[in-house]
Design an enzyme around this catalytic site. Structure first.
Site, PDB file in Angstrom:
ATOM      1  N   GLN A  50       7.089   5.544   3.094  1.00 34.99           N
ATOM      2  CA  GLN A  50       5.896   4.229   2.136  1.00 34.99           C
ATOM      3  C   GLN A  50       5.249   4.524   3.556  1.00 34.99           C
ATOM      4  O   GLN A  50       4.529   3.598   3.428  1.00 34.99           O
ATOM      5  CB  GLN A  50       6.452   3.189   1.960  1.00 34.99           C
ATOM      6  CG  GLN A  50       8.098   3.431   1.379  1.00 34.99           C
ATOM      7  CD  GLN A  50       8.649   1.937   0.737  1.00 34.99           C
ATOM      8  OE1 GLN A  50       7.812   1.078   0.971  1.00 34.99           O
ATOM      9  NE2 GLN A  50       9.744   2.256  -0.132  1.00 34.99           N
ATOM     10  N   CYS A  51       4.540   5.868   4.182  1.00 34.06           N
ATOM     11  CA  CYS A  51       3.794   5.684   5.142  1.00 34.06           C
ATOM     12  C   CYS A  51       2.389   6.498   4.720  1.00 34.06           C
ATOM     13  O   CYS A  51       2.681   7.640   3.680  1.00 34.06           O
ATOM     14  CB  CYS A  51       4.214   6.512   6.386  1.00 34.06           C
ATOM     15  SG  CYS A  51       2.970   6.625   7.745  1.00 34.06           S
ATOM     16  N   GLY A  52       1.156   6.404   5.461  1.00 39.18           N
ATOM     17  CA  GLY A  52       0.325   7.094   4.808  1.00 39.18           C
ATOM     18  C   GLY A  52      -0.208   8.615   4.974  1.00 39.18           C
ATOM     19  O   GLY A  52       0.277   9.645   4.731  1.00 39.18           O
TER      20      GLY A  52
END
Length: 175
Positions: A50-52
């Site tokens: 769930q990271c950029g």
């Protein structure tokens, strides 16, 4: 001038221990010993769903597909250390990586990659290479050369398909 060199924070210490002395559990719970990859280049990347930077999974897979026949091992290391961006359990992480990105490279179980609870591999990386080996965020990359020493490290913003990363990888392959 000599004194200044001692003040640099990224001086490579004598890398007496090698990456081969460490092991992880794979995402399915089996043992994953790095000594299985002697004489290969190992790319270790701490990852999060769930990271950029999560889209880098796609480029990690492409790099793995292109270079696996040249003795390169890609190793994803899920971690929830940064921004709580890997909240899932191992099965959820595996399902996400396979369904969203078609990941076929090796993945470890979720571990800590920084601080006093860091996995022993990451403690070794810090002690043997310096602060640039410590992940500052998800998708930090460490290239281990064919002799088991850290060749180079890259911050999260460096994409695995970037010219800078590929040049370093190819240099490690050619040694």
């Amino acid at each position: 001038i000599l004194m200044f060199n001692f003040l640099q924070t990224n001086i490579k210490a004598d890398q007496i221990k090698l990456a081969y002395e460490y092991k992880f559990n794979d995402i399915n719970g089996g043992e994953l010993k790095l000594n299985k990859f002697k004489n290969k280049v190992i790319v270790v990347v701490n990852v999060a769903s769930q990271c950029g930077f999560t889209k880098q999974y796609e480029d990690m897979q492409k790099v793995w597909e292109k270079y696996q026949d040249q003795e390169v091992v890609m190793l994803g290391v899920p971690s929830n250390d940064f921004g709580q961006q890997e909240p899932g359990n191992n099965q959820e992480i595996k399902n996400f990586c396979e369904s969203k990105f078609g990941i076929s490279f090796l993945m470890t179980e979720k571990v800590s990659v920084k601080g006093k609870n860091a996995h022993p591999f990451y403690i070794w990386a810090k002690e043997s290479y310096g602060i640039s080996a410590i992940p500052k965020w998800n998708f930090h990359k460490i290239i281990i050369n064919k002799t088991g020493k850290i060749e180079e490290t890259f911050a999260s913003i460096t994409n695995p398909s970037s010219k800078k990363f590929i040049n370093a990888l190819e240099k490690a392959i050619s040694k």
